[in-house]
Scaffold this motif. Structure first.
Motif, short mmCIF file in Angstrom:
data_model
loop_
_atom_site.label_atom_id
_atom_site.label_comp_id
_atom_site.label_asym_id
_atom_site.label_seq_id
_atom_site.Cartn_x
_atom_site.Cartn_y
_atom_site.Cartn_z
N SER A 133 0.89 -1.30 -0.09
CA SER A 133 -0.04 0.13 -0.15
C SER A 133 0.88 1.24 0.04
N GLY A 134 2.24 1.05 0.10
CA GLY A 134 3.10 2.43 0.01
C GLY A 134 3.53 2.84 1.48
N VAL A 135 3.29 2.07 2.42
CA VAL A 135 3.58 2.41 3.98
C VAL A 135 5.39 2.44 3.74
N LYS A 136 5.90 3.50 4.40
CA LYS A 136 7.68 3.19 4.48
C LYS A 136 7.70 3.60 5.96
N CYS A 137 8.46 2.74 6.45
CA CYS A 137 8.89 2.48 7.83
C CYS A 137 10.36 1.87 8.22
N ASP A 138 11.03 2.23 8.94
CA ASP A 138 12.18 1.67 9.43
C ASP A 138 11.95 0.41 10.26
#
Length: 172
Positions: free
Chosen positions: A101-106
């Protein structure tokens, strides 16, 4: 560790023990973490070499893997049916869907833990439910431009926020 001079019986017993050891729930994460550290410490040249090795191994063993899958079709089906019931499968699927869905996270583990433990919408304080339907189902809200995570909110608030973002309105 088993040496070259060991009997086949000892080698089989050791292999069985290692399979059992590697599949223990308390060891799986330790082993994965060790593998991640080992991979992250590789130089770019060694990473490229490892990737090339994997590709060659896959290509060279393609027929063998197909035959194995055909011969063990029912066992694999049963295993996957059981695996899909586990929390680790649900976690893996949810994180995969967030990434798609395009979620970006470390660190998706932190967000997942928060997602699982939160019971109220962070916007309207309505009680959240698990599942695929309902106005108060849990949603992970993220900025569609940057991909950054924002909140765990209900479906209704997520839709409202989406419209506000599209129209460029200030969010209350």
């Amino acid at each position: 560790m088993v040496g070259k001079n060991c009997s086949d019986e000892v080698k089989k017993a050791y292999a069985e023990y290692m399979r059992e050891y590697n599949n223990r729930p308390e060891n799986i994460e330790k082993i994965r973490e060790r593998q991640r550290k080992r991979y992250n410490n590789l130089t770019p040249e060694l990473r490229e070499k490892a990737l090339e090795y994997k590709k060659n191994y896959y290509r060279d063993n393609l027929e063998k893997n197909k035959k194995y899958k055909e011969d063990h079709k029912q066992e694999i089906k049963n295993y996957m049916a059981e695996y899909r019931k586990t929390d680790s499968y649900r976690k893996s699927q949810r994180i995969t869907n967030w990434k798609k869905s395009g979620v970006k996270c470390d660190d998706f583990n932190i967000i997942y833990d928060k997602y699982i433990n939160i019971n109220q919408c962070e916007e309207c304080n309505i009680e959240l439910i698990e599942g695929m339907r309902g106005a108060n189902k849990k949603c992970l809200d993220h900025d569609h431009k940057t991909g950054l995570y924002r909140n765990i909110i209900c479906h209704t608030c997520n839709v409202k926020r989406g419209f506000k973002d599209k129209l460029g309105l200030k969010i209350n």
